[in-house]
Design an enzyme around this catalytic site. Structure first.
Site, PDB file in Angstrom:
ATOM      1  N   LYS A  67       0.854  -1.198   0.000  1.00  0.00           N
ATOM      2  CA  LYS A  67       0.000   0.000   0.000  1.00  0.00           C
ATOM      3  C   LYS A  67       0.883   1.239   0.000  1.00  0.00           C
ATOM      4  CE  LYS A  67      -3.889   1.987   2.635  1.00  0.00           C
ATOM      5  NZ  LYS A  67      -4.702   1.856   3.868  1.00  0.00           N
ATOM      6  N   SER A  91      -9.680   1.885   3.042  1.00  0.00           N
ATOM      7  CA  SER A  91      -8.798   2.624   2.150  1.00  0.00           C
ATOM      8  C   SER A  91      -7.803   1.733   1.399  1.00  0.00           C
ATOM      9  CB  SER A  91      -8.027   3.672   2.953  1.00  0.00           C
ATOM     10  OG  SER A  91      -7.181   3.037   3.889  1.00  0.00           O
ATOM     11  N   SER A 122      -9.849  -0.344   7.291  1.00  0.00           N
ATOM     12  CA  SER A 122      -9.282  -0.181   5.948  1.00  0.00           C
ATOM     13  C   SER A 122      -8.602  -1.416   5.363  1.00  0.00           C
ATOM     14  CB  SER A 122      -8.286   0.976   5.931  1.00  0.00           C
ATOM     15  OG  SER A 122      -8.980   2.195   5.921  1.00  0.00           O
TER      16      SER A 122
END
Lengths: 493, 476, 101
Positions: free
Chosen positions: A79, A154, A178
């Site tokens: 990420k 997210s 997330s």
């Protein structure tokens, strides 16, 4: 033979150990998959094709030399919120454009030491603020099960990369859901470890008292494998727990005999999408068949968790994001004559709407005259929420819960109404507030063929319990093997 | 100023003597090239996290104990938010409502009157970077960012610039004695913010205060206060009101100026630093540190008087500066003559230091050498003039006193036979002086002694020369 | 509790708060955020239903304390690296518009 990009990490490792394939061939398969599907899905922000091939060849050479580190040659997607030395780290924000990380996050350093190959950086909601990955400065990511739907967020890019076989496994971060929510929306496994289990050093902070790094994988065994490599005390993170790291793989059993699972009364009282609710009830039944006993528990402050979370997270974020000012790194607005206008214009041009909203909100709840009514009160309610979980875990080993009240929704459907979006976090934020751990595993599909996730929540440092439940459950079901689109046909045992 | 009462409070920032910064492992060395002692933590890079320097905590607690503070059993760090280019994260990690030390006081003496200035608290925080200003731009050096900074907040307890001055001197002395900081003002290791307000005599509540920021000399504090008190009195006398504001002292013009840039929004939004865990100091650890506290300047002064028999004045001068006191005591290890050593240190040593603008720690004549010299002088191996000469040689060229005296044949001559020969020669060469001396002119004897010393190249024992001249000329 | 009275009347001045946070807002942004944030802040009223008088605030998710590092110097970043990340630099310093004090 299955395409290498569809394998789990433990399958890939077994094949590499047998000499049936190489890391280089796995990375090539991943790069091919990215080339095929990512123009539509957009799970990656950057792909390190050359660097990952080099890393893979080094891993293969090392293996020939007898090296058998736990993740040697396994391609992993990261990420874009985690610092990897020499790579950009934009956090999907314009404000970090041009920044090159001069150091490795501790989790990255540990995965590197375990032999992992870093294929690329995945899309996300800007600074991890959001539940859809629509809040990226670099474009939306699409759900591979229905490309007009959001992948969740997210960590949407990481979830999609895993679900669409564009990575063997990925790293996400979870501040209020997330990791777990995009895993549920995309049909992969997502683990949010207990607060303090994995070092946050090198994770660009959103809300420091809530953030955790965790694995997003194709099955629970892989989640255990990645957690094993990352977990443990780090002197660079004062909040990391000086607790011994158990052998997580050893906790993976195929039955649930002697396990008591709690079902929170407040979680099953309506408001759930009917398909989601049905899949959950079916999952509970599977767990009972595996030998678990279920007991009702109560988490009375569930409803207030959202307000509590958004006050605390926004407050911490308002300070954490103050450093993005155009002075030392990243984007700087042109033409400012004094520092004040430099700040205001850089931040106005560099941040997206959701980030601005949370910064304003967080600044407000900390400001003079409002601190006690909002921030301090939220800290107290947080203590009550933690106590509620403490009481619940006196009656059970783990809690079964939904991940999200709904499956994935259409892109743009909720983006104009932030409050409605926040309400979707009701089942995930309490876990972060309490500092405990949660695992999302695929538990079926809606009528529209969208994945549904089952959340297994454990006490602080209770990862062994939730991994056991998750593993036994997925071992008894086939949901986690299903893959979207044309890639899925190639994927079988 | 008669109709107004002045109230002064001081916030003193002191850089602690640690090798590494408060929250990261960068060096705290002063005077290195810009931006060479920086890392992700002190630059506020994304993802970096602070970790507390144990030594900085210890030094702050030592300071608190030295200043009579209560040590807070539980302490924590907070974030203080404001945007400024010298602030890497745009929040400062500091301590808001649970500082390490509470209360305490500093004893001062002004015009012979002693009193204690109360302290509110001592807390620990990180220093900011250094801004450099050029014609059209400013440039930032982050070497100083993150250096541990202790803030000592006094009660609004002082009434005159002289008290503030005495407070700073006494505070500095105590901190240097405690070994927590070298309090070097030139290097900005001790900086001061001043709060000052005036109120009409008879009014109980304090007037509106102005804050003067970043004063880096004690004289500056004194002068800035003098100016500011007059300025505020003028405003009040003219019927005006004091605005609560931050002001800047300009030493060149001798005036304070409003700092409009710091005016805006004093809403620091303090909240507990989530990246740092609370500090809980077990009482036994505090007790152990307390028992190992160094001697205070006042105790040392008393010891010099009581144990070494020094006059109050000498003891005061020698104990005032820790390094001078240390030099004095080190010298005593080589020669057990406190008063003689005191005389040497207070005259020749301190004078040379001030002439050459040297700190005593860099003085070329080391305690061992000085001790040797004093021993030679006190045992009359050399006379006092020779001693000064040898001191000069040691200063210029180094070396031990004994070696210099031996190499240059400077030992005093006390051999009666040898001295007699020279005395006879002087009598023979100066009949006029001999006559004058006989007639009772004492000045003539001095002249004759001088001649003998010249002929002996300064080595004759002057006392013996005098006695012998008297005897020979018949006035003895 | 005086703060609760303030809370009851809570209306965020978005422009004032944005200025504290050093965010320049266009008129349309200010208007949009004002509506959205008013709604969110109103939702925070949920918390007023809970009696928290006897509750200790929770600042950390864990209960550890006294986490220190030893006072040891380690090398940091190369200056070239630091300056390369800065949007503007000059004379080995990170350059900003002139600061007027």
């Amino acid at each position: 033979m299955n395409a290498l990009n569809t394998l789990t990490a433990h399958d890939l490792l077994a094949r590499m150990q047998q000499g049936e394939c190489t890391s280089e061939s796995a990375v090539r398969a991943i790069l091919d998959a990215i080339g095929r599907v990512d123009p539509v899905l957009h799970s990656y922000l950057t792909v390190n094709a050359e660097a990952s091939l080099t890393q893979a060849r080094e891993a293969d050479a090392a293996r020939r030399g007898g090296d058998d580190r736990p993740l040697l040659g396994v391609p992993i997607a990261v990420k874009d919120v985690l610092n990897v030395r020499g790579q950009p780290c934009t956090c999907a924000s314009k404000i970090l454009k041009g920044y090159v990380a001069p150091y490795d996050a501790t989790a990255i350093a540990r995965l590197r030491a375990a032999g992992a190959v870093f294929v690329g950086r995945t899309n996300m909601d800007e600074f991890a603020m959001g539940s859809t990955t629509e809040n990226s400065a670099y474009g939306v990511t699409r759900n591979p099960w229905a490309t007009d739907h959001v992948p969740g967020g997210s960590s949407g890019g990481s979830a999609v990369a895993v679900a669409a076989d564009e990575a063997i496994a990925a790293l996400g971060t979870d501040t209020g859901g997330s990791i777990r929510q995009p895993a549920a929306f995309c049909g992969c496994v997502g683990l949010k470890p207990s607060y303090g289990r994995v070092s946050r050093y090198g994770l660009t902070a959103y809300a420091s008292s809530l953030d955790q790094i965790g694995p997003m994988t194709k099955d629970v065994r892989d989640a255990a494998l990645l957690l094993q490599a990352m977990a443990g005390y780090d002197p660079l993170d004062s909040s990391s727990l000086p607790a011994p790291v158990p052998d997580f793989a050893a906790a993976l059993k195929t039955d649930l005999k002697g396990v008591t699972l709690g079902l929170p009364r407040e979680y099953f009282v309506g408001g759930l999408d009917p398909d989601v609710e049905r899949r959950l009830q079916e999952a509970v039944a599977v767990c009972r068949q595996l030998g678990a006993t279920t007991v009702e528990v109560s988490l009375p402050r569930t409803r207030q968790a959202i307000a509590t979370y958004y006050i605390i997270a926004a407050a911490e974020a308002s300070a954490n994001l103050a450093r993005f000012d155009g002075v030392r790194y990243g984007f700087r607005a042109a033409g400012s004559e004094d520092p004040l206008s430099l700040y205001k214009r850089t931040r106005a041009q560099g941040f997206g709407d959701e980030v601005k909203r949370r910064i304003i909100l967080g600044t407000y709840v900390l400001s003079s005259g409002y601190y006690d009514a909002f921030y301090l009160r939220a800290q107290k309610v947080r203590a009550l929420i933690r106590n509620d979980f403490g009481a619940a875990f006196e009656k059970c080993d783990a809690i079964l819960a939904p991940v999200s009240p709904t499956p994935a929704y259409r892109i743009g459907e909720k983006s104009a109404d932030p409050l409605q979006m926040y309400l979707g976090d009701i089942f995930t934020v309490p876990v972060n507030l309490a500092g405990i751990c949660g695992l999302s595993v695929p538990c079926g599909f809606t009528a529209a063929n969208l994945p549904v996730g089952l959340q297994i929540v454990g006490p602080a440092l209770g990862e062994e319990a939730i991994l056991r439940v998750g593993h036994a459950y997925e071992n008894a079901t086939e949901w986690h093997r299903r893959r979207p689109g044309s890639e899925s046909s190639a994927r079988q045992e | 100023m008669g109709e107004y009462l002045t109230t002064i409070g001081l916030e003193v920032h002191v850089q602690l003597k640690t090798c590494s910064k408060m929250f990261c492992a960068c060096s705290t060395d002063f005077g290195v090239d810009p931006n060479t002692q920086v890392c992700p933590v002190c630059l506020g890079y994304p993802g970096s996290m602070p970790v507390m320097n144990r030594e900085a905590i210890r030094l702050t607690v030592i300071s608190g104990l030295m200043l009579g503070c209560r040590i807070n059993p539980q302490s924590k760090f907070d974030r203080k938010s404001y945007f400024y280019p010298d602030m890497p994260k745009n929040y400062q990690i500091t301590q808001y409502d649970q500082p390490l030390c509470l209360g305490g006081g500093v004893e001062i003496e002004v015009e012979g009157v002693s009193r204690t200035v109360g302290l509110t608290r001592i807390h620990l925080e990180e220093d900011v970077a250094k801004n450099n200003h050029f014609a059209t731009w400013s440039g930032i050096d982050f070497n100083r960012a993150g250096v541990p900074l202790m803030e000592i907040v006094s009660e609004p307890d002082m009434e005159t610039p002289a008290e503030a001055f005495a407070y700073l001197q006494a505070l500095r002395q105590l901190l240097v004695y405690a070994g927590v900081s070298d309090c070097n003002l030139e290097e900005g290791k001790m900086r001061c913010d001043v709060n000052v307000s005036l109120r009409p005599r008879g009014q109980v509540e304090l007037g509106t205060k102005a804050e003067i920021k970043n004063l880096n000399t004690f004289k500056g504090v004194f002068n800035a206060l003098e100016f500011e008190i007059h300025r505020q009195a003028d405003v009040l006398q003219g019927g005006g009101r004091i605005v609560q504001e931050t002001r800047r002292w300009d030493a060149d013009t001798g005036q304070t100026y409003s700092m409009r840039s710091k005016e805006d929004a004093h809403d620091y939004r303090y909240f507990p630093e989530p990246d740092l865990m609370p500090v809980v100091l077990p009482p036994e650890v505090v007790k152990e540190w307390e028992s190992a506290l160094p001697e205070r300047p006042r105790q040392r002064r008393e010891r010099f008087v009581n144990d070494l028999g020094l006059p109050e004045y000498d003891a005061g001068v020698l104990a005032a500066d820790k390094d001078v006191g240390d030099y004095f005591e080190d010298t005593l290890r080589y020669v057990k003559r406190p008063k003689a050593v005191s005389n040497w240190v207070m005259t020749d040593v301190l004078r040379t230091l001030s002439e050459q603008n040297l700190p005593i720690t860099a003085f070329p004549v080391k305690p061992e050498a000085l001790g040797e010299l004093i021993e030679l002088a006190e045992t009359k191996v050399i006379n006092s003039n020779t001693a000064k000469q040898v001191f000069g040689i040691m200063l210029a060229e180094g070396g031990g006193a004994k070696a210099i005296v031996a190499a240059r044949g400077l030992a005093q001559v006390s051999d009666t036979g040898l001295i007699e020969k020279v005395v006879d020669q002087a009598i023979a060469e100066n009949p006029k002086s001999v006559e004058d001396f006989r007639l009772g002119k004492d000045a003539a004897l001095k002249h004759l002694i001088g001649q003998v010393m010249r002929l002996s190249k300064g080595k004759a024992n002057p006392q013996m020369v005098g006695e012998l001249l008297g005897k020979k000329i018949g006035r003895g | 509790m005086p703060d609760d009275r303030k809370h009851a009347a809570a209306h965020m001045d978005v422009r004032y708060v944005a200025n504290l946070a050093r965010l320049e807002l266009t008129d349309s942004e200010a208007q949009r955020f004002q509506g959205q944030l008013d709604q969110i802040v109103a939702y925070f009223d949920e918390l007023r239903e809970i009696d928290v008088d006897a509750v200790q605030p929770m600042a950390h998710a864990t209960v550890i304390q006294n986490v220190f590092r030893e006072d040891v110097v380690r090398p940091g970043l190369d200056r070239d690296q630091v300056l390369a990340n800065a949007p503007e630099q000059a004379s080995d310093l990170i350059r900003v518009p002139k600061i007027v004090e």
